[in-house]
Design a protein around this motif. Structure first.
Motif, PDB file in Angstrom:
ATOM      1  N   ASP A  74      -9.736  -3.761   8.872  1.00  0.00           N
ATOM      2  CA  ASP A  74     -10.126  -5.108   9.341  1.00  0.00           C
ATOM      3  C   ASP A  74     -11.186  -5.366   8.457  1.00  0.00           C
ATOM      4  O   ASP A  74     -12.227  -6.133   8.931  1.00  0.00           O
ATOM      5  N   THR A  76     -11.319  -7.879   6.477  1.00  0.00           N
ATOM      6  CA  THR A  76     -11.391  -9.328   6.214  1.00  0.00           C
ATOM      7  C   THR A  76     -10.889 -10.119   7.464  1.00  0.00           C
ATOM      8  O   THR A  76     -10.615 -11.329   7.313  1.00  0.00           O
ATOM      9  N   GLY A  78      -8.653  -9.859   9.660  1.00  0.00           N
ATOM     10  CA  GLY A  78      -7.399 -10.360   9.874  1.00  0.00           C
ATOM     11  C   GLY A  78      -6.803 -11.345   8.801  1.00  0.00           C
ATOM     12  O   GLY A  78      -5.618 -11.640   9.058  1.00  0.00           O
ATOM     13  N   ARG A  79      -7.508 -11.826   7.813  1.00  0.00           N
ATOM     14  CA  ARG A  79      -6.795 -12.620   6.733  1.00  0.00           C
ATOM     15  C   ARG A  79      -6.489 -11.907   5.710  1.00  0.00           C
ATOM     16  O   ARG A  79      -6.671 -10.588   5.741  1.00  0.00           O
ATOM     17  N   VAL A  80      -5.498 -12.449   4.978  1.00  0.00           N
ATOM     18  CA  VAL A  80      -5.043 -11.668   3.748  1.00  0.00           C
ATOM     19  C   VAL A  80      -6.289 -11.659   3.048  1.00  0.00           C
ATOM     20  O   VAL A  80      -6.813 -12.609   2.530  1.00  0.00           O
ATOM     21  N   GLY A  81      -6.693 -10.311   2.501  1.00  0.00           N
ATOM     22  CA  GLY A  81      -7.689 -10.151   1.809  1.00  0.00           C
ATOM     23  C   GLY A  81      -7.549  -9.483   0.318  1.00  0.00           C
ATOM     24  O   GLY A  81      -8.602  -9.507  -0.351  1.00  0.00           O
ATOM     25  N   VAL A 117       3.721 -11.625   2.923  1.00  0.00           N
ATOM     26  CA  VAL A 117       2.621 -10.720   3.418  1.00  0.00           C
ATOM     27  C   VAL A 117       3.092  -9.437   3.708  1.00  0.00           C
ATOM     28  O   VAL A 117       3.858  -9.384   4.716  1.00  0.00           O
ATOM     29  N   ASN A 124      -4.875  -3.748   6.815  1.00  0.00           N
ATOM     30  CA  ASN A 124      -5.191  -4.904   6.210  1.00  0.00           C
ATOM     31  C   ASN A 124      -4.292  -5.398   5.554  1.00  0.00           C
ATOM     32  O   ASN A 124      -2.962  -4.979   4.944  1.00  0.00           O
ATOM     33  N   ARG A 125      -4.384  -6.700   5.621  1.00  0.00           N
ATOM     34  CA  ARG A 125      -3.100  -7.826   4.910  1.00  0.00           C
ATOM     35  C   ARG A 125      -3.311  -8.178   3.426  1.00  0.00           C
ATOM     36  O   ARG A 125      -4.385  -8.460   2.771  1.00  0.00           O
ATOM     37  N   ASP A 127      -0.925  -9.927  -0.114  1.00  0.00           N
ATOM     38  CA  ASP A 127       0.087 -10.681  -0.531  1.00  0.00           C
ATOM     39  C   ASP A 127       0.645  -9.853  -1.431  1.00  0.00           C
ATOM     40  O   ASP A 127      -0.083  -9.516  -2.571  1.00  0.00           O
TER      41      ASP A 127
END
Length: 133
Positions: A74, A76, A78-81, A117, A124-125, A127
Motif C-alpha cells: 500500500d 501509494t 491504493g492508487r496505481v503507483g 491494471v 501494489n497496483r 498499469d
C-alpha cells in the motif's frame, strides 16, 4: 542527462519478491548483494521487457519494522503507483496471466494506448501499458 535510477519498493521477503518480479513479470535481476547489517541490496529492472530503453529500476527493500511492514502493498494509498511500459501489450498480458498475475480489469484500448491494471504479489497496483503510436 538526468533520470530517476531507482525507486524503493518495500517487500516482506527478498526471495519471494525476486521470484515474482523475475518470473511473473519477466524483470532482470541486476544485483543481489549482502550488506553488513544483514539486509540485501536487491535491484530488478524490466530489461528487455521494457519498451523505451534504459529506465527506472526497483530497489526491493525488506521491511525493517512495523511501520514499514504496514506499508507493504500500500505504498501509494491504493492508487496505481507503477507503470510498466511494453512494446507488445498482448504478448506481455498473456505471459503475465499464464504466470498467475492478478489483473483487476480487462484490457482497455484508450487514446493513449492499451492498458490494464494488475497487482503485484503484495497488492501494489500497476498499469501494464503499451503507449499509442
Amino acid at each position: 542527462m538526468r533520470r530517476i535510477a531507482l525507486v524503493t519498493l518495500v517487500v516482506d521477503d527478498y526471495d519471494e519478491a525476486i521470484r515474482f518480479y523475475t518470473q511473473a513479470l519477466g524483470f532482470d535481476l541486476v544485483e543481489d548483494t549482502e550488506r553488513p547489517d544483514g539486509s540485501r541490496w536487491v535491484v530488478v529492472e524490466p530489461g528487455s521487457a521494457g519498451a523505451e530503453g534504459p529506465g527506472t529500476a526497483l530497489l526491493l527493500a525488506r521491511a525493517k519494522d512495523d511501520a514499514q511492514r504496514g506499508r507493504v502493498g500500500d505504498q501509494t494509498g491504493g492508487r496505481v503507483g507503477f507503470f510498466l511500459h511494453t512494446d507488445d501489450f498482448a504478448r506481455d498480458h498473456a505471459r503475465m496471466l499464464a504466470e498467475g498475475v492478478t489483473f483487476l480489469e480487462e484490457p482497455r484500448h484508450e487514446p493513449y494506448g492499451s492498458v490494464a491494471v494488475f497487482e503485484d504479489l503484495y497488492g501494489n497496483r500497476w498499469d501494464l501499458l503499451q503507449p499509442a503510436g
